[in-house]
Each structure stands twice: as C-alpha cells, then as structure tokens.
Design a protein around this motif. Structure first.
Motif, PDB file in Angstrom:
ATOM      1  N   LYS A  30      50.921 -16.716   4.533  1.00 42.00           N
ATOM      2  CA  LYS A  30      51.552 -16.272   3.296  1.00 42.00           C
ATOM      3  C   LYS A  30      52.701 -17.186   2.903  1.00 42.00           C
ATOM      4  O   LYS A  30      53.530 -16.837   2.063  1.00 42.00           O
ATOM      5  CB  LYS A  30      52.053 -14.828   3.455  1.00 42.00           C
ATOM      6  N   PHE A  31      52.751 -18.377   3.532  1.00 42.28           N
ATOM      7  CA  PHE A  31      53.786 -19.343   3.184  1.00 42.28           C
ATOM      8  C   PHE A  31      53.311 -20.151   1.978  1.00 42.28           C
ATOM      9  O   PHE A  31      52.388 -20.953   2.081  1.00 42.28           O
ATOM     10  CB  PHE A  31      54.082 -20.272   4.363  1.00 42.28           C
ATOM     11  N   GLY A  32      53.925 -19.896   0.838  1.00 38.96           N
ATOM     12  CA  GLY A  32      53.458 -20.516  -0.393  1.00 38.96           C
ATOM     13  C   GLY A  32      54.125 -21.851  -0.693  1.00 38.96           C
ATOM     14  O   GLY A  32      55.241 -22.128  -0.263  1.00 38.96           O
ATOM     15  N   THR A  33      53.417 -22.699  -1.421  1.00 41.38           N
ATOM     16  CA  THR A  33      53.961 -23.945  -1.962  1.00 41.38           C
ATOM     17  C   THR A  33      53.498 -24.063  -3.401  1.00 41.38           C
ATOM     18  O   THR A  33      52.706 -23.248  -3.890  1.00 41.38           O
ATOM     19  CB  THR A  33      53.459 -25.178  -1.175  1.00 41.38           C
ATOM     20  N   ALA A  34      53.968 -25.095  -4.092  1.00 40.52           N
ATOM     21  CA  ALA A  34      53.569 -25.311  -5.483  1.00 40.52           C
ATOM     22  C   ALA A  34      52.091 -25.671  -5.601  1.00 40.52           C
ATOM     23  O   ALA A  34      51.511 -25.599  -6.687  1.00 40.52           O
ATOM     24  CB  ALA A  34      54.420 -26.412  -6.104  1.00 40.52           C
ATOM     25  N   ILE A  35      51.478 -26.051  -4.477  1.00 44.04           N
ATOM     26  CA  ILE A  35      50.061 -26.441  -4.515  1.00 44.04           C
ATOM     27  C   ILE A  35      49.219 -25.512  -3.627  1.00 44.04           C
ATOM     28  O   ILE A  35      48.234 -25.921  -3.025  1.00 44.04           O
ATOM     29  CB  ILE A  35      49.871 -27.913  -4.091  1.00 44.04           C
TER      30      ILE A  35
ATOM     31  N   VAL B  88      59.051 -25.275   2.446  1.00 43.42           N
ATOM     32  CA  VAL B  88      60.347 -25.935   2.369  1.00 43.42           C
ATOM     33  C   VAL B  88      61.409 -25.128   3.115  1.00 43.42           C
ATOM     34  O   VAL B  88      62.277 -25.699   3.774  1.00 43.42           O
ATOM     35  CB  VAL B  88      60.753 -26.143   0.892  1.00 43.42           C
ATOM     36  N   ALA B  89      61.354 -23.821   3.030  1.00 48.10           N
ATOM     37  CA  ALA B  89      62.369 -22.963   3.641  1.00 48.10           C
ATOM     38  C   ALA B  89      62.326 -23.086   5.160  1.00 48.10           C
ATOM     39  O   ALA B  89      61.253 -23.008   5.775  1.00 48.10           O
ATOM     40  CB  ALA B  89      62.159 -21.513   3.222  1.00 48.10           C
ATOM     41  N   THR B  90      63.499 -23.280   5.769  1.00 49.75           N
ATOM     42  CA  THR B  90      63.588 -23.455   7.215  1.00 49.75           C
ATOM     43  C   THR B  90      63.038 -22.248   7.958  1.00 49.75           C
ATOM     44  O   THR B  90      62.310 -22.391   8.951  1.00 49.75           O
ATOM     45  CB  THR B  90      65.055 -23.699   7.629  1.00 49.75           C
ATOM     46  N   ALA B  91      63.367 -21.046   7.499  1.00 45.99           N
ATOM     47  CA  ALA B  91      62.903 -19.833   8.180  1.00 45.99           C
ATOM     48  C   ALA B  91      61.384 -19.761   8.189  1.00 45.99           C
ATOM     49  O   ALA B  91      60.769 -19.407   9.212  1.00 45.99           O
ATOM     50  CB  ALA B  91      63.490 -18.602   7.504  1.00 45.99           C
TER      51      ALA B  91
ATOM     52  N   ALA C 175      55.815 -21.319  15.143  1.00 46.24           N
ATOM     53  CA  ALA C 175      55.495 -20.335  16.180  1.00 46.24           C
ATOM     54  C   ALA C 175      53.990 -20.041  16.199  1.00 46.24           C
ATOM     55  O   ALA C 175      53.384 -19.903  17.278  1.00 46.24           O
ATOM     56  CB  ALA C 175      56.285 -19.052  15.951  1.00 46.24           C
ATOM     57  N   ARG C 176      53.380 -19.959  15.030  1.00 53.20           N
ATOM     58  CA  ARG C 176      51.932 -19.717  14.952  1.00 53.20           C
ATOM     59  C   ARG C 176      51.166 -20.934  15.474  1.00 53.20           C
ATOM     60  O   ARG C 176      50.116 -20.783  16.122  1.00 53.20           O
ATOM     61  CB  ARG C 176      51.514 -19.419  13.503  1.00 53.20           C
ATOM     62  N   MET C 177      51.671 -22.130  15.224  1.00 55.86           N
ATOM     63  CA  MET C 177      51.011 -23.333  15.744  1.00 55.86           C
ATOM     64  C   MET C 177      50.993 -23.317  17.277  1.00 55.86           C
ATOM     65  O   MET C 177      49.995 -23.692  17.901  1.00 55.86           O
ATOM     66  CB  MET C 177      51.726 -24.590  15.234  1.00 55.86           C
ATOM     67  N   PHE C 178      52.103 -22.892  17.871  1.00 58.93           N
ATOM     68  CA  PHE C 178      52.142 -22.773  19.331  1.00 58.93           C
ATOM     69  C   PHE C 178      51.131 -21.726  19.805  1.00 58.93           C
ATOM     70  O   PHE C 178      50.471 -21.900  20.825  1.00 58.93           O
ATOM     71  CB  PHE C 178      53.547 -22.413  19.811  1.00 58.93           C
ATOM     72  N   ASP C 179      51.005 -20.644  19.043  1.00 61.09           N
ATOM     73  CA  ASP C 179      50.024 -19.608  19.383  1.00 61.09           C
ATOM     74  C   ASP C 179      48.604 -20.175  19.405  1.00 61.09           C
ATOM     75  O   ASP C 179      47.762 -19.749  20.212  1.00 61.09           O
ATOM     76  CB  ASP C 179      50.076 -18.445  18.383  1.00 61.09           C
ATOM     77  N   PHE C 180      48.344 -21.151  18.531  1.00 67.37           N
ATOM     78  CA  PHE C 180      47.014 -21.751  18.447  1.00 67.37           C
ATOM     79  C   PHE C 180      46.834 -22.932  19.412  1.00 67.37           C
ATOM     80  O   PHE C 180      45.800 -23.605  19.373  1.00 67.37           O
ATOM     81  CB  PHE C 180      46.714 -22.200  17.015  1.00 67.37           C
TER      82      PHE C 180
ATOM     83  N   ILE D  56      48.392 -35.211  24.490  1.00 67.85           N
ATOM     84  CA  ILE D  56      49.317 -34.150  24.094  1.00 67.85           C
ATOM     85  C   ILE D  56      48.782 -33.509  22.822  1.00 67.85           C
ATOM     86  O   ILE D  56      48.560 -34.197  21.817  1.00 67.85           O
ATOM     87  CB  ILE D  56      50.731 -34.719  23.845  1.00 67.85           C
ATOM     88  N   ARG D  57      48.578 -32.208  22.830  1.00 67.01           N
ATOM     89  CA  ARG D  57      48.046 -31.529  21.647  1.00 67.01           C
ATOM     90  C   ARG D  57      49.185 -31.287  20.660  1.00 67.01           C
ATOM     91  O   ARG D  57      50.109 -30.533  20.930  1.00 67.01           O
ATOM     92  CB  ARG D  57      47.389 -30.204  22.012  1.00 67.01           C
ATOM     93  N   LEU D  58      49.093 -31.919  19.528  1.00 67.99           N
ATOM     94  CA  LEU D  58      50.166 -31.857  18.531  1.00 67.99           C
ATOM     95  C   LEU D  58      49.937 -30.768  17.499  1.00 67.99           C
ATOM     96  O   LEU D  58      48.796 -30.422  17.171  1.00 67.99           O
ATOM     97  CB  LEU D  58      50.279 -33.189  17.783  1.00 67.99           C
ATOM     98  N   GLY D  59      51.051 -30.268  16.964  1.00 68.51           N
ATOM     99  CA  GLY D  59      51.058 -29.541  15.713  1.00 68.51           C
ATOM    100  C   GLY D  59      51.757 -30.444  14.701  1.00 68.51           C
ATOM    101  O   GLY D  59      52.783 -31.045  15.018  1.00 68.51           O
ATOM    102  N   ILE D  60      51.205 -30.580  13.516  1.00 65.55           N
ATOM    103  CA  ILE D  60      51.771 -31.451  12.489  1.00 65.55           C
ATOM    104  C   ILE D  60      52.024 -30.642  11.226  1.00 65.55           C
ATOM    105  O   ILE D  60      51.118 -29.994  10.690  1.00 65.55           O
ATOM    106  CB  ILE D  60      50.827 -32.626  12.140  1.00 65.55           C
ATOM    107  N   THR D  61      53.263 -30.689  10.762  1.00 66.75           N
ATOM    108  CA  THR D  61      53.593 -30.029   9.505  1.00 66.75           C
ATOM    109  C   THR D  61      54.625 -30.868   8.772  1.00 66.75           C
ATOM    110  O   THR D  61      55.014 -31.939   9.227  1.00 66.75           O
ATOM    111  CB  THR D  61      54.088 -28.593   9.740  1.00 66.75           C
ATOM    112  N   SER D  62      55.066 -30.371   7.636  1.00 70.09           N
ATOM    113  CA  SER D  62      55.954 -31.148   6.782  1.00 70.09           C
ATOM    114  C   SER D  62      56.843 -30.208   5.982  1.00 70.09           C
ATOM    115  O   SER D  62      56.468 -29.067   5.702  1.00 70.09           O
ATOM    116  CB  SER D  62      55.124 -32.019   5.828  1.00 70.09           C
ATOM    117  N   THR D  63      58.027 -30.680   5.635  1.00 72.22           N
ATOM    118  CA  THR D  63      58.859 -29.940   4.680  1.00 72.22           C
ATOM    119  C   THR D  63      58.559 -30.510   3.301  1.00 72.22           C
ATOM    120  O   THR D  63      59.250 -31.389   2.801  1.00 72.22           O
ATOM    121  CB  THR D  63      60.352 -30.105   4.997  1.00 72.22           C
TER     122      THR D  63
END
Length: 339
Positions: free
Chosen positions: A95-100, A120-123, A130-135, A41-48
């Motif tokens: 363009k999704f920014g974080t502190a790092i 962190v933001a849900t939106a 959605a972009r991960m699914f595109d890839f 199964i090809r996974l996408g992995i992310t984190s809040t």
C-alpha cells in the motif's frame, strides 16, 4: 572476500548517497550488486524515488541502468513492472504509493535490467525494508534517487555509502575538500549530556528553538526555526546558557547576529548533520571562532566511492582521485567503482 561482504557482517541496510548528480551513485550501486552476486549475498534493492532509467530525468544525460541477479528482492511500482527486462515474480502488492503506482515487492527469477522505485517517506521505506527481510533479503541497498540530504538522514538506514567524483569540480583538491567536509559533518559528535537529551525529548512534540541552562533549566523560544532568528537567539542567551537547540536547517543566518563571546560559550545542538547548510570555508571560520556543535544522531559512513570521470568531458588520472581521497579519509574504505 570483498567490501560488501565485510559491510554485510556489520550492517543490514545501506543507503547509497550521491554528493551530486553524476557522482557515480548508480555505478556504485551496480558495482555492489555485482559483488553481492559473487559473494552469494541475497540483496534487497529499493530507492527513495525512481532510478534505473537509461537517462537522467532531470539533466537528460545518459546514465547506467540497474542490472539485478536472480533471487534479488526488489521494489517496483506497478507502472514500471512491464518495462523490466528481468523476469520478476510478484511477491506482494503493498500500500506504499508513488506517483507511478503502488509499490510491488518482486523476486528476480531471471537476471536483467529493472527500473526501481520506492516510497519517499522514511517511515514507509523502513516498513517496506522489513517486508524485504521477511522475503529473505540478507542486506538491503537503498538508492538515494531524490536528494542527498533526505536519504542521508540517520533514521533511513544503518549507514551510508557516499558517492563522489570529478563532477564536483575540475580541481582535484576541491573534490577531496568538499567530500571530506561532508564526511566530517556527518561524523559530528553525538550529544552525551543525558540531562540535556531528556530535556529536549520532553519538548520535541512541538519543536522550537530551545535553550538549556547549566542547572537544567529550559527556555523555549517562539521560533519554530532558527532561520532569520539569530537576533532573538542572541538576546535569549545568558551567562547560564549551556546549550542552544536549533530545529530545522542550520545556516549562516541562524548565528549571524550572535555575539562572538556568546557563540564561543554555548554548544549548539542539531537533530542530525543533514540539517547543516554551510560551506567548507565558512565552517572552518566558525570552528576557528570557537563554535561547537553536537547532534542527537550522527551518520555512519561505511565507505566512499569515487568516480574520476565527469559528464563535462574531463577526468582525473587513473588512481589519483582514489589515492588522494584515501589519504584524506584514512579510516574509511575508498573504492574507484569505474576501474
């Protein structure tokens, strides 16, 4: 076929939520990643937030690292890219920014350890998924690295995997009791009354404590939250009041001054179960008093993982925690990820 294969046929995004720090959430994530590799199964992995570091940045305790296999799509902030032991191909600088640093979407081209992070933001998280699914991702696992309440919110993912364990208590009974309490809250009934739903939808632009009468009449109080407002809510409840909508947190203080007969007569409405901050004993007393509540959206629990070991140096006997938890939650798969 394993647990993750079954889940992948029903869900597209799963959040992994820990009952507490060191409940085995990262161990559960690694377990699922390994199973996905076995099941192809090809996974996408992310984190809040951030995860995958070798020690907990808050408690300083040693923690499992996140090992990713080839073809996994992963979100990595710019400043953590060079720290990855896996080989990563950059697919997109978002363009999704974080502190790092801004988040990069990468494909794992050589298996290895990666420090993951996400917006962190849900939106923003939903757009990135959605972009991960595109890839090419087939299933996305979202690691809840910030806090249990926010990551469990139903708009974050299709369902959650709840991680619990010995870290909650030295008492097996209490671990099972507290976990069952959260599961029961997350599965509270959704509001079926479409008239009430429509009335609330029309007033949600500027949320206030809202009372709805049996004939559909709506009264909005000058309270943006129910905290400390129980006396005003009690005064507003009449014989015709059917529902009381409470925005924000729901604690004992929200209903402390509501007369027992009024508390029993009306049904409370909450946005979702993560708004509830009432312990299991107080909740049981409320139910005995006739308290009733519905949510606009509940939370689907796909599975529960248990960790019988605590960093405090104690543990439960092999299989006992899993078996006892399964008896308490017979309709939810319970997995011991340490075995």
């Amino acid at each position: 076929m394993g647990l993750l294969y079954d889940l992948s046929t029903e869900y597209k995004t799963l959040s992994i939520v820990g009952m507490a720090k060191n409940a085995g959430k990262t161990t559960a994530l690694n377990y699922l990643i390994e199973e996905a590799d076995d099941e192809m199964i090809r996974l996408g992995i992310t984190s809040t937030g951030r995860d995958g570091e070798t020690s907990d940045l808050v408690t300083g305790t040693e923690k499992p690292r996140v090992y990713l296999y080839e073809d996994t799509i992963v979100s990595v902030p710019a400043q953590l890219y060079e720290l990855a032991e896996a080989g990563l191909e950059i697919l997109e600088l978002t363009k999704f920014g974080t502190a790092i640093g801004d988040i990069m979407l990468c494909r794992v081209v050589e298996s290895g350890y990666v420090q993951i992070a996400g917006p962190v933001a849900t939106a923003d998280n939903k757009k990135m998924c959605a972009r991960m699914f595109d890839f090419g991702a087939e299933l996305i696992l979202i690691d809840g690295a910030i806090d249990r309440k926010s990551i469990a919110a139903p708009e974050t993912s299709d369902a959650i995997i709840l991680s619990t364990g010995a870290v909650l208590s030295r008492s097996l009974k209490k671990v099972v009791e507290e976990t069952s309490h959260i599961v029961n809250l997350y599965r509270l009934p959704e509001l079926e009354d479409e008239t009430a739903r429509k009335a609330l939808a029309e007033t949600r632009g500027e949320e206030r404590v809202t009372l709805i009468d049996r004939d559909g009449g709506v009264q909005r109080l000058e309270l943006a939250t129910g905290l400390g407002g129980s006396r005003f809510i009690d005064d507003a409840i009449t014989e015709d009041t059917q529902y009381v909508y409470i925005p924000g947190a729901f604690t004992n203080s929200v209903i402390a001054d509501i007369q027992p007969e009024k508390l029993k007569r009306v049904r409370f409405i909450l946005k979702d179960p993560t708004r509830i901050f009432i312990n299991v004993m107080d909740w049981r007393q409320l139910i005995k008093r006739g308290f009733s509540v519905s949510v606009l959206k509940n939370i689907r629990i796909a599975a529960v993982t248990v960790n019988p070991f605590s960093p405090g140096g104690y543990s439960f006997e092999h299989g006992v925690l899993r078996d006892t938890m399964q008896e308490a939650l017979p309709d939810i798969p319970v997995i011991d990820v340490r075995m």
